[in-house]
Design a protein around this motif. Structure first.
Motif, PDB file in Angstrom:
ATOM      1  N   ARG A   1      -1.917   9.397  -5.192  1.00 53.07           N
ATOM      2  CA  ARG A   1      -2.499   8.413  -6.101  1.00 53.07           C
ATOM      3  C   ARG A   1      -2.049   7.025  -5.674  1.00 53.07           C
ATOM      4  NH1 ARG A   1       1.002   7.092 -10.562  1.00 53.07           N
ATOM      5  NH2 ARG A   1       2.972   8.224 -10.507  1.00 53.07           N
ATOM      6  N   TRP A   2      -2.805   6.016  -6.115  1.00 48.69           N
ATOM      7  CA  TRP A   2      -2.567   4.656  -5.674  1.00 48.69           C
ATOM      8  C   TRP A   2      -1.293   4.083  -6.300  1.00 48.69           C
ATOM      9  CZ3 TRP A   2      -4.931   3.092  -1.607  1.00 48.69           C
ATOM     10  CH2 TRP A   2      -6.261   3.435  -1.352  1.00 48.69           C
ATOM     11  N   SER A   3      -0.612   3.287  -5.523  1.00 46.14           N
ATOM     12  CA  SER A   3       0.440   2.409  -6.027  1.00 46.14           C
ATOM     13  C   SER A   3       0.019   0.972  -5.734  1.00 46.14           C
ATOM     14  CB  SER A   3       1.790   2.721  -5.367  1.00 46.14           C
ATOM     15  OG  SER A   3       1.737   2.443  -3.983  1.00 46.14           O
ATOM     16  N   CYS A   4       0.651   0.019  -6.393  1.00 49.22           N
ATOM     17  CA  CYS A   4       0.269  -1.377  -6.180  1.00 49.22           C
ATOM     18  C   CYS A   4       0.495  -1.832  -4.738  1.00 49.22           C
ATOM     19  CB  CYS A   4       1.024  -2.264  -7.168  1.00 49.22           C
ATOM     20  SG  CYS A   4       0.510  -2.034  -8.891  1.00 49.22           S
ATOM     21  N   PRO A   5       1.610  -1.480  -4.094  1.00 47.46           N
ATOM     22  CA  PRO A   5       1.731  -1.849  -2.674  1.00 47.46           C
ATOM     23  C   PRO A   5       0.650  -1.221  -1.792  1.00 47.46           C
ATOM     24  CG  PRO A   5       3.887  -1.348  -3.590  1.00 47.46           C
ATOM     25  CD  PRO A   5       2.878  -0.938  -4.621  1.00 47.46           C
ATOM     26  N   GLU A   6       0.299   0.046  -2.077  1.00 50.05           N
ATOM     27  CA  GLU A   6      -0.735   0.702  -1.279  1.00 50.05           C
ATOM     28  C   GLU A   6      -2.094   0.028  -1.499  1.00 50.05           C
ATOM     29  OE1 GLU A   6      -0.598   2.863   0.994  1.00 50.05           O
ATOM     30  OE2 GLU A   6       1.468   3.586   0.854  1.00 50.05           O
ATOM     31  N   LEU A   7      -2.385  -0.366  -2.731  1.00 53.66           N
ATOM     32  CA  LEU A   7      -3.653  -1.054  -3.001  1.00 53.66           C
ATOM     33  C   LEU A   7      -3.700  -2.404  -2.292  1.00 53.66           C
ATOM     34  CD1 LEU A   7      -4.223  -0.299  -6.794  1.00 53.66           C
ATOM     35  CD2 LEU A   7      -5.699   0.388  -4.900  1.00 53.66           C
ATOM     36  N   ALA A   8      -2.572  -3.109  -2.275  1.00 57.64           N
ATOM     37  CA  ALA A   8      -2.540  -4.405  -1.592  1.00 57.64           C
ATOM     38  C   ALA A   8      -2.774  -4.233  -0.089  1.00 57.64           C
ATOM     39  CB  ALA A   8      -1.209  -5.102  -1.855  1.00 57.64           C
ATOM     40  N   ARG A   9      -2.144  -3.233   0.511  1.00 59.20           N
ATOM     41  CA  ARG A   9      -2.339  -2.995   1.947  1.00 59.20           C
ATOM     42  C   ARG A   9      -3.766  -2.557   2.251  1.00 59.20           C
ATOM     43  NH1 ARG A   9       3.230  -1.276   1.757  1.00 59.20           N
ATOM     44  NH2 ARG A   9       2.617   0.799   1.035  1.00 59.20           N
ATOM     45  N   GLU A  10      -4.333  -1.726   1.380  1.00 53.53           N
ATOM     46  CA  GLU A  10      -5.700  -1.268   1.621  1.00 53.53           C
ATOM     47  C   GLU A  10      -6.703  -2.415   1.466  1.00 53.53           C
ATOM     48  OE1 GLU A  10      -8.705   1.490   2.549  1.00 53.53           O
ATOM     49  OE2 GLU A  10      -6.517   1.502   2.789  1.00 53.53           O
ATOM     50  N   ALA A  11      -6.437  -3.335   0.527  1.00 52.13           N
ATOM     51  CA  ALA A  11      -7.329  -4.487   0.363  1.00 52.13           C
ATOM     52  C   ALA A  11      -7.314  -5.378   1.600  1.00 52.13           C
ATOM     53  CB  ALA A  11      -6.917  -5.290  -0.869  1.00 52.13           C
ATOM     54  N   VAL A  12      -6.155  -5.548   2.210  1.00 51.02           N
ATOM     55  CA  VAL A  12      -6.072  -6.334   3.444  1.00 51.02           C
ATOM     56  C   VAL A  12      -6.749  -5.596   4.592  1.00 51.02           C
ATOM     57  CG1 VAL A  12      -4.483  -7.337   5.119  1.00 51.02           C
ATOM     58  CG2 VAL A  12      -3.983  -7.505   2.672  1.00 51.02           C
ATOM     59  N   ARG A  13      -6.566  -4.264   4.670  1.00 49.33           N
ATOM     60  CA  ARG A  13      -7.175  -3.480   5.747  1.00 49.33           C
ATOM     61  C   ARG A  13      -8.688  -3.512   5.666  1.00 49.33           C
ATOM     62  NH1 ARG A  13      -9.078   1.441   7.071  1.00 49.33           N
ATOM     63  NH2 ARG A  13      -9.125   2.102   4.880  1.00 49.33           N
ATOM     64  N   ARG A  14      -9.232  -3.529   4.458  1.00 52.09           N
ATOM     65  CA  ARG A  14     -10.682  -3.551   4.280  1.00 52.09           C
ATOM     66  C   ARG A  14     -11.267  -4.949   4.446  1.00 52.09           C
ATOM     67  NH1 ARG A  14     -13.339   0.492   1.050  1.00 52.09           N
ATOM     68  NH2 ARG A  14     -12.108   2.408   1.001  1.00 52.09           N
ATOM     69  N   GLY A  15     -10.423  -5.951   4.581  1.00 56.28           N
ATOM     70  CA  GLY A  15     -10.927  -7.312   4.742  1.00 56.28           C
ATOM     71  C   GLY A  15     -11.294  -7.992   3.438  1.00 56.28           C
ATOM     72  N   ILE A  16     -10.872  -7.436   2.304  1.00 57.54           N
ATOM     73  CA  ILE A  16     -11.149  -8.086   1.026  1.00 57.54           C
ATOM     74  C   ILE A  16     -10.439  -9.428   0.954  1.00 57.54           C
ATOM     75  CG2 ILE A  16     -10.900  -7.858  -1.476  1.00 57.54           C
ATOM     76  CD1 ILE A  16     -11.107  -4.859  -1.162  1.00 57.54           C
TER      77      ILE A  16
END
Length: 245
Positions: free
Chosen positions: A98-113
């Motif tokens: 499940r998502w954590s806030c650090p994982e969401l932040a890294r995924e947002a950067v990886r996706r180019g958001i």
């Protein structure tokens, strides 16, 4: 009258009180240099507040509105991060359950958001949302073949029934449990009470007083808790029926 109330009122902010006192000193005919010595302000500060009051009266003593720090993230970026939080990590290829806030932040950067995002920003966005669809509830699959029979006994006791008979008025059900190895500690130095501009201070050194076992029983029908502290380990049962005496 309003100026004097602002200058000497107990509930007036300190900065407004000082500015009002500058104007009152000026009304008494004092020079800027003498006002600066009286109030402890810089000479330019005295000139500024005298001029602001001459231009706009009392409203001129308030702080002017500032543009503030420019917005770092746009509303569409926040919406994309929240939408990402609503998806399962397995759908995106991230190897977490499940998502954590650090994982969401890294995924947002990886996706180019966004080019950069901190976990605290994600945490603040998720906390401010009113719906919070990313919150989860856990459950378990029952694997014990005798679970139905065991659960029926407990539920019957909660309903004041035992082996098909109603419990009497002098019988009640308690749910008991224990917490073993509770460390009994005492501080070597007393804590200091909080004071002006100082938080309470607690010394980190302590002396060990051994281990205790805390036993608690909950009266399920009268909402009362009975607690007892013992010096050694003890056994407990999840549910106990007290027979007629």
């Amino acid at each position: 009258m309003r100026l004097k109330r602002m200058a000497y009122g107990h509930k007036t902010e300190h900065r407004l009180r000082v500015r009002a006192q500058v104007v009152l000193h000026a009304a008494r005919g004092r020079s800027n240099a003498s006002i600066a010595r009286e109030t402890g302000l810089h000479l330019d500060t005295v000139r500024r507040w005298r001029g602001r009051f001459a231009q706009a009266s009392l409203p001129g003593l308030n702080d002017r509105r500032r543009c503030g720090r420019p917005v770092s993230f746009t509303p569409p970026q926040a919406a994309e991060v929240k939408a990402l939080a609503c998806r399962l990590p397995a759908e995106t290829g991230v190897p977490v359950s499940r998502w954590s806030c650090p994982e969401l932040a890294r995924e947002a950067v990886r996706r180019g958001i966004t080019t950069f995002m901190s976990a605290s920003t994600v945490r603040r966005w998720l906390a401010q949302d009113a719906i919070k669809p990313w919150q989860h509830r856990s459950w378990i699959f029952i694997t014990d073949p005798g679970f139905r029979l065991k659960a029926a006994r407990v539920l019957d006791l909660y309903a004041r029934t035992w082996q098909g008979e109603q419990l009497g008025d002098d019988e009640y059900v308690i749910s008991a449990d224990e917490k073993t190895s509770v460390q009994a500690r005492c501080r070597c130095h007393p804590a200091l009470a909080p004071g002006k501009a100082r938080a309470m201070r607690v010394n980190h050194t302590y002396g060990r007083g051994g281990a205790l076992a805390y036993l608690a029983a909950y009266d399920v029908h009268h909402a009362r808790v009975f607690g007892h502290t013992g010096p050694g380990p003890a056994s407990s049962r999840s549910c106990t029926w007290l027979p007629r005496s």
